[in-house]
Motif scaffolding. Structure first.
Motif, PDB file in Angstrom:
ATOM      1  N   GLN A  99       0.833  -1.203   0.000  1.00 51.63           N
ATOM      2  CA  GLN A  99       0.000   0.000   0.000  1.00 51.63           C
ATOM      3  C   GLN A  99       0.865   1.249   0.000  1.00 51.63           C
ATOM      4  N   CYS A 100       1.972   1.220   0.719  1.00 51.68           N
ATOM      5  CA  CYS A 100       2.902   2.356   0.735  1.00 51.68           C
ATOM      6  C   CYS A 100       3.461   2.624  -0.659  1.00 51.68           C
ATOM      7  N   ILE A 101       3.762   1.564  -1.390  1.00 47.14           N
ATOM      8  CA  ILE A 101       4.260   1.730  -2.760  1.00 47.14           C
ATOM      9  C   ILE A 101       3.206   2.414  -3.622  1.00 47.14           C
ATOM     10  N   LYS A 102       1.959   2.011  -3.478  1.00 46.70           N
ATOM     11  CA  LYS A 102       0.876   2.633  -4.249  1.00 46.70           C
ATOM     12  C   LYS A 102       0.751   4.113  -3.904  1.00 46.70           C
ATOM     13  N   GLU A 103       0.928   4.455  -2.624  1.00 43.35           N
ATOM     14  CA  GLU A 103       0.845   5.857  -2.195  1.00 43.35           C
ATOM     15  C   GLU A 103       2.004   6.674  -2.761  1.00 43.35           C
ATOM     16  N   VAL A 104       3.201   6.078  -2.812  1.00 41.93           N
ATOM     17  CA  VAL A 104       4.356   6.769  -3.396  1.00 41.93           C
ATOM     18  C   VAL A 104       4.083   7.085  -4.861  1.00 41.93           C
ATOM     19  N   VAL A 105       3.563   6.113  -5.573  1.00 42.96           N
ATOM     20  CA  VAL A 105       3.255   6.317  -6.991  1.00 42.96           C
ATOM     21  C   VAL A 105       2.206   7.417  -7.152  1.00 42.96           C
ATOM     22  N   ALA A 106       1.172   7.393  -6.333  1.00 42.22           N
ATOM     23  CA  ALA A 106       0.125   8.417  -6.419  1.00 42.22           C
ATOM     24  C   ALA A 106       0.699   9.800  -6.126  1.00 42.22           C
ATOM     25  N   ASP A 107       1.584   9.900  -5.143  1.00 37.59           N
ATOM     26  CA  ASP A 107       2.195  11.190  -4.803  1.00 37.59           C
ATOM     27  C   ASP A 107       3.063  11.711  -5.944  1.00 37.59           C
ATOM     28  N   GLU A 108       3.769  10.814  -6.602  1.00 40.43           N
ATOM     29  CA  GLU A 108       4.693  11.219  -7.656  1.00 40.43           C
ATOM     30  C   GLU A 108       4.016  11.535  -8.985  1.00 40.43           C
ATOM     31  N   THR A 109       2.806  11.092  -9.172  1.00 39.08           N
ATOM     32  CA  THR A 109       2.131  11.355 -10.449  1.00 39.08           C
ATOM     33  C   THR A 109       1.455  12.712 -10.464  1.00 39.08           C
ATOM     34  N   ASP A 110       1.555  13.450  -9.363  1.00 39.26           N
ATOM     35  CA  ASP A 110       0.997  14.804  -9.267  1.00 39.26           C
ATOM     36  C   ASP A 110      -0.482  14.871  -9.607  1.00 39.26           C
ATOM     37  N   SER A 111      -1.209  13.847  -9.303  1.00 38.84           N
ATOM     38  CA  SER A 111      -2.643  13.890  -9.545  1.00 38.84           C
ATOM     39  C   SER A 111      -3.378  13.856  -8.219  1.00 38.84           C
ATOM     40  N   MET A 112      -4.510  14.524  -8.197  1.00 41.43           N
ATOM     41  CA  MET A 112      -5.332  14.527  -6.993  1.00 41.43           C
ATOM     42  C   MET A 112      -6.148  13.249  -6.948  1.00 41.43           C
ATOM     43  N   ASN A 113      -6.286  12.693  -5.763  1.00 42.46           N
ATOM     44  CA  ASN A 113      -7.114  11.516  -5.550  1.00 42.46           C
ATOM     45  C   ASN A 113      -8.053  11.799  -4.403  1.00 42.46           C
ATOM     46  N   GLY A 114      -9.183  11.115  -4.380  1.00 41.73           N
ATOM     47  CA  GLY A 114     -10.061  11.221  -3.227  1.00 41.73           C
ATOM     48  C   GLY A 114     -11.323  12.009  -3.495  1.00 41.73           C
ATOM     49  N   ASN A 115     -11.946  12.385  -2.406  1.00 45.50           N
ATOM     50  CA  ASN A 115     -13.209  13.103  -2.462  1.00 45.50           C
ATOM     51  C   ASN A 115     -13.007  14.551  -2.037  1.00 45.50           C
ATOM     52  N   LEU A 116     -13.785  15.429  -2.608  1.00 48.59           N
ATOM     53  CA  LEU A 116     -13.735  16.835  -2.269  1.00 48.59           C
ATOM     54  C   LEU A 116     -15.117  17.258  -1.793  1.00 48.59           C
ATOM     55  N   ARG A 117     -15.162  17.825  -0.587  1.00 46.76           N
ATOM     56  CA  ARG A 117     -16.425  18.315  -0.038  1.00 46.76           C
ATOM     57  C   ARG A 117     -16.351  19.826   0.067  1.00 46.76           C
ATOM     58  N   ILE A 118     -17.378  20.487  -0.427  1.00 47.13           N
ATOM     59  CA  ILE A 118     -17.403  21.946  -0.431  1.00 47.13           C
ATOM     60  C   ILE A 118     -18.728  22.415   0.158  1.00 47.13           C
ATOM     61  N   GLY A 119     -18.646  23.381   1.049  1.00 48.43           N
ATOM     62  CA  GLY A 119     -19.846  24.011   1.584  1.00 48.43           C
ATOM     63  C   GLY A 119     -20.105  25.291   0.810  1.00 48.43           C
ATOM     64  N   ILE A 120     -21.351  25.514   0.415  1.00 50.40           N
ATOM     65  CA  ILE A 120     -21.657  26.682  -0.406  1.00 50.40           C
ATOM     66  C   ILE A 120     -23.061  27.182  -0.088  1.00 50.40           C
ATOM     67  N   LEU A 121     -23.218  28.489  -0.149  1.00 49.06           N
ATOM     68  CA  LEU A 121     -24.533  29.086   0.100  1.00 49.06           C
ATOM     69  C   LEU A 121     -25.466  28.773  -1.061  1.00 49.06           C
ATOM     70  N   PRO A 122     -26.717  28.445  -0.769  1.00 48.31           N
ATOM     71  CA  PRO A 122     -27.638  28.077  -1.846  1.00 48.31           C
ATOM     72  C   PRO A 122     -27.920  29.221  -2.822  1.00 48.31           C
ATOM     73  N   THR A 123     -27.751  30.463  -2.395  1.00 54.64           N
ATOM     74  CA  THR A 123     -28.026  31.599  -3.284  1.00 54.64           C
ATOM     75  C   THR A 123     -26.983  31.756  -4.376  1.00 54.64           C
ATOM     76  N   ILE A 124     -25.751  31.320  -4.128  1.00 59.26           N
ATOM     77  CA  ILE A 124     -24.712  31.456  -5.146  1.00 59.26           C
ATOM     78  C   ILE A 124     -24.335  30.129  -5.807  1.00 59.26           C
ATOM     79  N   ALA A 125     -24.826  29.024  -5.255  1.00 58.94           N
ATOM     80  CA  ALA A 125     -24.481  27.705  -5.787  1.00 58.94           C
ATOM     81  C   ALA A 125     -24.781  27.558  -7.279  1.00 58.94           C
ATOM     82  N   PRO A 126     -25.957  27.983  -7.766  1.00 60.49           N
ATOM     83  CA  PRO A 126     -26.239  27.787  -9.200  1.00 60.49           C
ATOM     84  C   PRO A 126     -25.267  28.515 -10.125  1.00 60.49           C
TER      85      PRO A 126
END
Length: 133
Positions: free
Chosen positions: A76-103
């Motif tokens: 698993q550590c090897i997989k993480e090293v590869v992910a870190d070196e490929t300069d790509s984002m992985n995972g989930n992104l959560r964003i809080g936003i006001l409903p008036t500006i969301a659209p």
């Protein structure tokens, strides 16, 4: 000896039940049993004691399982090293936003993020009803 066989013996040690361990890895019980048996034959040792009610590791089986866990963690550590070196984002992104500006902001954000964010493909937007100071 394969990583898959190591995963199977660790799973069997965790669940202590062939069917549950097989389900955890999405394989059939006969497949899991055959792979573990093949590993035991290759090593010429019995990893698990099997009786009608219990599945327990043998003394040498406990040592083999511990080593398998170390190997799998290092893999698993090897997989993480590869992910870190490929300069790509992985995972989930959560964003809080006001409903008036969301659209107005969310569609552009999603469009630009899909082209720039690599593997981060799951976006969760939470509507905020009030700002905290």
């Amino acid at each position: 000896m394969t990583l898959q066989q190591m995963e199977y013996i660790v799973a069997l040690d965790k669940y202590r039940h062939f069917v549950l361990a097989a389900e955890a890895y999405g394989v059939t019980q006969p497949t899991l049993s055959a792979m573990i048996q093949k590993l035991e034959e290759e090593l010429d040792v019995k990893i698990f004691n099997r009786d009608r009610k219990n599945i327990t590791p043998t003394r040498i089986g406990e040592k083999i399982i511990r080593q398998a866990q170390i190997v799998l963690n290092e893999t698993q550590c090897i997989k993480e090293v590869v992910a870190d070196e490929t300069d790509s984002m992985n995972g989930n992104l959560r964003i809080g936003i006001l409903p008036t500006i969301a659209p107005y902001l969310v569609p552009d954000f999603i469009h630009h993020s899909r082209t720039d964010a690599g593997k981060a493909s799951v976006f969760t937007f939470h509507q905020i009803t009030a700002l905290k100071e």
